[in-house]
Design a protein around this motif. Structure first.
Motif, PDB file in Angstrom:
ATOM      1  N   TYR A   5      70.862  77.258  66.569  1.00  0.00           N
ATOM      2  CA  TYR A   5      69.949  76.454  67.379  1.00  0.00           C
ATOM      3  C   TYR A   5      68.545  77.004  67.179  1.00  0.00           C
ATOM      4  N   VAL A   6      67.610  76.146  66.833  1.00  0.00           N
ATOM      5  CA  VAL A   6      66.233  76.571  66.632  1.00  0.00           C
ATOM      6  C   VAL A   6      65.593  76.749  68.003  1.00  0.00           C
ATOM      7  N   ILE A   7      65.204  77.978  68.293  1.00  0.00           N
ATOM      8  CA  ILE A   7      64.591  78.248  69.593  1.00  0.00           C
ATOM      9  C   ILE A   7      63.071  78.326  69.496  1.00  0.00           C
ATOM     10  N   ALA A   8      62.543  78.501  68.284  1.00  0.00           N
ATOM     11  CA  ALA A   8      61.082  78.520  68.102  1.00  0.00           C
ATOM     12  C   ALA A   8      60.766  78.304  66.635  1.00  0.00           C
ATOM     13  N   GLU A   9      59.683  77.556  66.386  1.00  0.00           N
ATOM     14  CA  GLU A   9      59.215  77.364  65.016  1.00  0.00           C
ATOM     15  C   GLU A   9      57.757  76.940  65.032  1.00  0.00           C
ATOM     16  N   LYS A  10      57.069  77.312  63.962  1.00  0.00           N
ATOM     17  CA  LYS A  10      55.654  76.960  63.839  1.00  0.00           C
ATOM     18  C   LYS A  10      55.292  76.971  62.361  1.00  0.00           C
ATOM     19  N   ASP A  11      54.422  76.043  61.965  1.00  0.00           N
ATOM     20  CA  ASP A  11      53.928  75.998  60.594  1.00  0.00           C
ATOM     21  C   ASP A  11      52.409  75.897  60.620  1.00  0.00           C
ATOM     22  N   LEU A  12      51.726  76.977  60.263  1.00  0.00           N
ATOM     23  CA  LEU A  12      50.269  76.992  60.242  1.00  0.00           C
ATOM     24  C   LEU A  12      49.695  76.537  58.906  1.00  0.00           C
ATOM     25  N   THR A  13      50.554  76.328  57.912  1.00  0.00           N
ATOM     26  CA  THR A  13      50.082  75.875  56.606  1.00  0.00           C
ATOM     27  C   THR A  13      50.937  74.702  56.118  1.00  0.00           C
ATOM     28  N   PRO A  14      50.926  73.588  56.839  1.00  0.00           N
ATOM     29  CA  PRO A  14      51.816  72.475  56.459  1.00  0.00           C
ATOM     30  C   PRO A  14      51.521  71.874  55.090  1.00  0.00           C
ATOM     31  N   SER A  15      50.301  72.029  54.579  1.00  0.00           N
ATOM     32  CA  SER A  15      49.966  71.425  53.284  1.00  0.00           C
ATOM     33  C   SER A  15      50.324  72.331  52.103  1.00  0.00           C
ATOM     34  N   GLU A  16      50.711  73.570  52.344  1.00  0.00           N
ATOM     35  CA  GLU A  16      51.090  74.474  51.255  1.00  0.00           C
ATOM     36  C   GLU A  16      52.574  74.309  50.952  1.00  0.00           C
ATOM     37  N   PRO A  17      52.931  73.880  49.740  1.00  0.00           N
ATOM     38  CA  PRO A  17      54.341  73.631  49.443  1.00  0.00           C
ATOM     39  C   PRO A  17      55.185  74.879  49.199  1.00  0.00           C
ATOM     40  N   HIS A  18      54.545  76.017  48.896  1.00  0.00           N
ATOM     41  CA  HIS A  18      55.310  77.218  48.568  1.00  0.00           C
ATOM     42  C   HIS A  18      54.767  78.454  49.289  1.00  0.00           C
TER      43      HIS A  18
END
Length: 103
Positions: A5-18
């Protein structure tokens, strides 16, 4: 393969593919009492499973802070769960319906 179960997630660089740093995800499996920690995406993706009782869990403290998820450790310490459904119902009361990751 286990479900977390994902309890936390964040993406500060959504445009970077790698990216090797983002997104960051914390998952938890209440049956096996294991965390799933994942960082990065594409060729930069890395992750691993860590037992809830493992001393190496302290090495991952930074990700709890970065994702404002320190509350989850208290959630585990302050609650008892009769089964997975009980865990999920209590978690839903806090964060809503979590998504799951198979790993």
């Amino acid at each position: 393969m286990q479900n977390y179960y994902v309890i936390a997630e964040k993406d500060l660089t959504p445009s970077e593919p790698h990216s090797s740093a983002w997104p960051k995800i914390i998952g938890y499996n209440p049956i096996y009492r294991e965390f799933l920690f994942m960082e990065g995406k594409g060729h930069g993706l890395m992750g691993g499973e860590v037992s809830q009782d493992s001393a190496s869990l302290a090495k991952w403290q930074d990700i709890f802070v970065e994702l404002n998820a320190e509350w989850f450790l208290d959630f585990l310490n302050l609650n008892t769960f009769s089964d997975e459904n009980d865990f999920l119902n209590k978690l839903i009361d806090v964060i809503g319906q979590p998504r799951t990751i198979a790993y």
